[in-house]
Design an enzyme around this catalytic site. Sequence first.
Site, PDB file in Angstrom:
ATOM      1  N   LYS A 128     -24.881   9.632 -31.780  1.00 55.81           N
ATOM      2  CA  LYS A 128     -26.311   9.943 -31.597  1.00 55.81           C
ATOM      3  C   LYS A 128     -26.915  10.005 -32.989  1.00 55.81           C
ATOM      4  O   LYS A 128     -26.763  10.988 -33.704  1.00 55.81           O
ATOM      5  CB  LYS A 128     -26.467  11.284 -30.870  1.00 55.81           C
ATOM      6  N   GLU A 158     -21.023  19.235 -41.675  1.00 60.21           N
ATOM      7  CA  GLU A 158     -21.465  18.985 -43.064  1.00 60.21           C
ATOM      8  C   GLU A 158     -22.937  19.338 -43.112  1.00 60.21           C
ATOM      9  O   GLU A 158     -23.755  18.657 -42.490  1.00 60.21           O
ATOM     10  CB  GLU A 158     -21.258  17.515 -43.442  1.00 60.21           C
ATOM     11  N   CYS A 206     -28.286  15.742 -49.507  1.00 64.47           N
ATOM     12  CA  CYS A 206     -27.617  17.037 -49.388  1.00 64.47           C
ATOM     13  C   CYS A 206     -27.063  17.474 -50.731  1.00 64.47           C
ATOM     14  O   CYS A 206     -26.889  18.652 -50.989  1.00 64.47           O
ATOM     15  CB  CYS A 206     -26.514  16.966 -48.353  1.00 64.47           C
ATOM     16  N   GLU A 260     -32.863  25.493 -49.343  1.00 62.46           N
ATOM     17  CA  GLU A 260     -32.885  24.035 -49.422  1.00 62.46           C
ATOM     18  C   GLU A 260     -34.287  23.537 -49.078  1.00 62.46           C
ATOM     19  O   GLU A 260     -34.798  23.798 -47.982  1.00 62.46           O
ATOM     20  CB  GLU A 260     -31.874  23.438 -48.435  1.00 62.46           C
TER      21      GLU A 260
HETATM   22  P1  NAD Z   1     -31.132  18.131 -38.628  1.00 67.27           P
HETATM   23  O1  NAD Z   1     -30.161  19.244 -38.581  1.00 67.27           O
HETATM   24  O2  NAD Z   1     -32.535  18.416 -38.258  1.00 67.27           O
HETATM   25  O3  NAD Z   1     -30.665  16.943 -37.657  1.00 67.27           O
HETATM   26  C1  NAD Z   1     -29.394  16.368 -37.733  1.00 67.27           C
HETATM   27  C2  NAD Z   1     -29.022  15.798 -36.381  1.00 67.27           C
HETATM   28  O4  NAD Z   1     -28.945  16.868 -35.450  1.00 67.27           O
HETATM   29  C3  NAD Z   1     -30.032  14.798 -35.832  1.00 67.27           C
HETATM   30  O5  NAD Z   1     -29.358  13.734 -35.208  1.00 67.27           O
HETATM   31  C4  NAD Z   1     -30.798  15.617 -34.820  1.00 67.27           C
HETATM   32  O6  NAD Z   1     -31.294  14.845 -33.758  1.00 67.27           O
HETATM   33  C5  NAD Z   1     -29.742  16.573 -34.313  1.00 67.27           C
HETATM   34  N1  NAD Z   1     -30.310  17.824 -33.773  1.00 67.27           N
HETATM   35  C6  NAD Z   1     -31.473  18.412 -34.119  1.00 67.27           C
HETATM   36  N2  NAD Z   1     -31.665  19.523 -33.384  1.00 67.27           N
HETATM   37  C7  NAD Z   1     -30.608  19.645 -32.561  1.00 67.27           C
HETATM   38  C8  NAD Z   1     -30.232  20.593 -31.562  1.00 67.27           C
HETATM   39  N3  NAD Z   1     -30.989  21.646 -31.279  1.00 67.27           N
HETATM   40  N4  NAD Z   1     -29.060  20.404 -30.915  1.00 67.27           N
HETATM   41  C9  NAD Z   1     -28.273  19.362 -31.206  1.00 67.27           C
HETATM   42  N5  NAD Z   1     -28.588  18.429 -32.138  1.00 67.27           N
HETATM   43  C10 NAD Z   1     -29.739  18.559 -32.810  1.00 67.27           C
HETATM   44  O7  NAD Z   1     -31.004  17.504 -40.090  1.00 67.27           O
HETATM   45  P2  NAD Z   1     -31.829  16.309 -40.734  1.00 67.27           P
HETATM   46  O8  NAD Z   1     -33.229  16.779 -40.989  1.00 67.27           O
HETATM   47  O9  NAD Z   1     -31.638  15.061 -39.959  1.00 67.27           O
HETATM   48  O10 NAD Z   1     -31.058  16.118 -42.120  1.00 67.27           O
HETATM   49  C11 NAD Z   1     -31.278  16.937 -43.222  1.00 67.27           C
HETATM   50  C12 NAD Z   1     -30.200  17.976 -43.367  1.00 67.27           C
HETATM   51  O11 NAD Z   1     -28.921  17.351 -43.359  1.00 67.27           O
HETATM   52  C13 NAD Z   1     -30.274  18.733 -44.679  1.00 67.27           C
HETATM   53  O12 NAD Z   1     -30.050  20.099 -44.454  1.00 67.27           O
HETATM   54  C14 NAD Z   1     -29.140  18.117 -45.498  1.00 67.27           C
HETATM   55  O13 NAD Z   1     -28.620  18.950 -46.511  1.00 67.27           O
HETATM   56  C15 NAD Z   1     -28.139  17.847 -44.438  1.00 67.27           C
HETATM   57  N6  NAD Z   1     -27.167  16.844 -44.883  1.00 67.27           N
HETATM   58  C16 NAD Z   1     -25.907  17.274 -45.199  1.00 67.27           C
HETATM   59  C17 NAD Z   1     -24.973  16.364 -45.660  1.00 67.27           C
HETATM   60  C18 NAD Z   1     -23.579  16.819 -46.003  1.00 67.27           C
HETATM   61  O14 NAD Z   1     -22.683  15.987 -46.031  1.00 67.27           O
HETATM   62  N7  NAD Z   1     -23.344  18.097 -46.271  1.00 67.27           N
HETATM   63  C19 NAD Z   1     -25.316  15.014 -45.793  1.00 67.27           C
HETATM   64  C20 NAD Z   1     -26.610  14.615 -45.465  1.00 67.27           C
HETATM   65  C21 NAD Z   1     -27.538  15.541 -45.000  1.00 67.27           C
END
Ligand code: NAD
Length: 500
Positions: free
Chosen positions: A180, A255, A289, A390
């Site tokens: 997804k 992550e 990230c 962040e």
């Molecule tokens: P997000 O948490 O909003 O979304 C990530 C995924 O989770 C998306 O596919 C989204 O559809 C899904 N999601 C959102 N709400 C959900 C819910 N209630 N239940 C289940 N799934 C849900 O994150 P984002 O805005 O897409 O990405 C940014 C974040 O990702 C930042 O915090 C960044 O630091 C982190 N990130 C971490 C790494 C790492 O390896 N540590 C790498 C890249 C990004």
Amino acid sequence: MATAAAPRVYKNFINGEWVEASSGKAYENRNPANSNEMVGMFVSSSSEDVDAAVDAANEAYKSWRLVPAPKRAEILYRAAELLLLRKEEFSKDMTREMGKVLAETRGDVQETIDMTYYMAGEGRRLFGQTTPSELPNKFAMSVRQSIGVCGMITPWNFPMAIPSWKMMPALVAGNTVVLKPAEDTPLSSYHLVQTLTEAGLPKGVVNLVNGYGPTASAPLSQHKEVPVVSFTGSTAVGRIIAEACAPDFKHVSLEMGGKNIIIVMDDANLDLAVDGAVWGGFGTTGQRCTAASRVAVHKSVYGEFAKRLVERVKKLRVGDGRDPDVDMGPCINEQQLKTVMSYVEIGKTEGAKLLTGGNRLDTGVFAKGWFHEPTIFSDCSAKMRIAQEEIFGPVVSLIPVNDFAEAVEVANGVQYGLSASIYTKDVNQAFAAIRDIYTGIVYVNAPTIGAETHLPFGGTKQTGNGHREAAIAAIDFYTEWKTLYIDYSDKLQRAQIDNN
Ligand code: NAD
């Protein structure tokens, strides 16, 4: 009168076929640099679609797990070759849906290629251990076994690389996949899945379900037939995923967020440190990230470092990432831009000094995009919210420090633990930093970003839950150990008892 062509509707990929979502609904994916530009429509899935995808993955698992790993790997090699051929096309599409500059989207696709080749190589390794038994005429070893259907939930900032970090190790190890992708960047996942299919992946081995988190990812993480869940995204959503996985004791890899630091010591090569802070802080518009959103600078070089950094940042050209003269693209969407703007206000209220930037860009060529100026705050205390939370945008906080010990304390004084960096020529200080900074990644004389696929990637504290992506660490997550004892003595031998 000419009318605009209807946008293409991209479907889900389930059991080897592109299919509509059961809701019949689709959502718009638009270019964050120009909201007039439609990238495509993507179907919006719900639990029924997830169920169908998991059923297909479960059925495919029965035969895929029995395909010899070197044969599974041959498909990955072919996929890597196809990705190489299409690198430019996929990079351009990625810039269109995500906004980061072309040089960076080329890097994203290249990372996917690197990961695909690397994990294909694992097809002829997937090493276990052989070791002597404590008993005579007994053989002991351990082998890796696949687990089953892996649910993958990914963010938008590395639209192809992050799905590949998860899919390639899972596939080579004999698992099947339901992905997804982030709702903001589904086109890059479409390209990846399409490429794997063309490379010869059997039907049902990889399934793609598009849509929003609560409606499409939540049912995936909760599904009883999905024993493995790999999530990359925010810490807040990671917690929801962990809770969903806990009742069934699923394997879950998280992550999550970061608040990464660059430390600049008094003996640092200042120009090099400025280069690192510009790339670490404003590369990908700060939406990594591993972005360096904090820079702790020794007081004796603080003024000079800040001056040189501001000079460089003022010259950064903001705009559409497809323009080769542009250094920094837009924020991913309106919500993310609003978050950045709200943190700028928080920084001002907290008493940090705005050195440059601080404004949304919304006139002229910027009018239809989610652009923000590269922004630097100085004189920040380590406890300010802008230095703790962040932001995920082009905002960097400069924190003056008195000495190395204080710099390490500042580095460790946040809830996250992904990446950290130190600029120094003093080898003793460099090694002390490597030892004392509690993060998953430490760089010396390089910024906080720049992971390579054959080394473990991930973070400590609220960045992760102890697993790592990439490298052999990823194979560890997508396999379980099976320990084998083969007794050829023809008699009952009791461990710990009969050999004492
Ligand atoms: P997000 O948490 O909003 O979304 C990530 C995924 O989770 C998306 O596919 C989204 O559809 C899904 N999601 C959102 N709400 C959900 C819910 N209630 N239940 C289940 N799934 C849900 O994150 P984002 O805005 O897409 O990405 C940014 C974040 O990702 C930042 O915090 C960044 O630091 C982190 N990130 C971490 C790494 C790492 O390896 N540590 C790498 C890249 C990004």
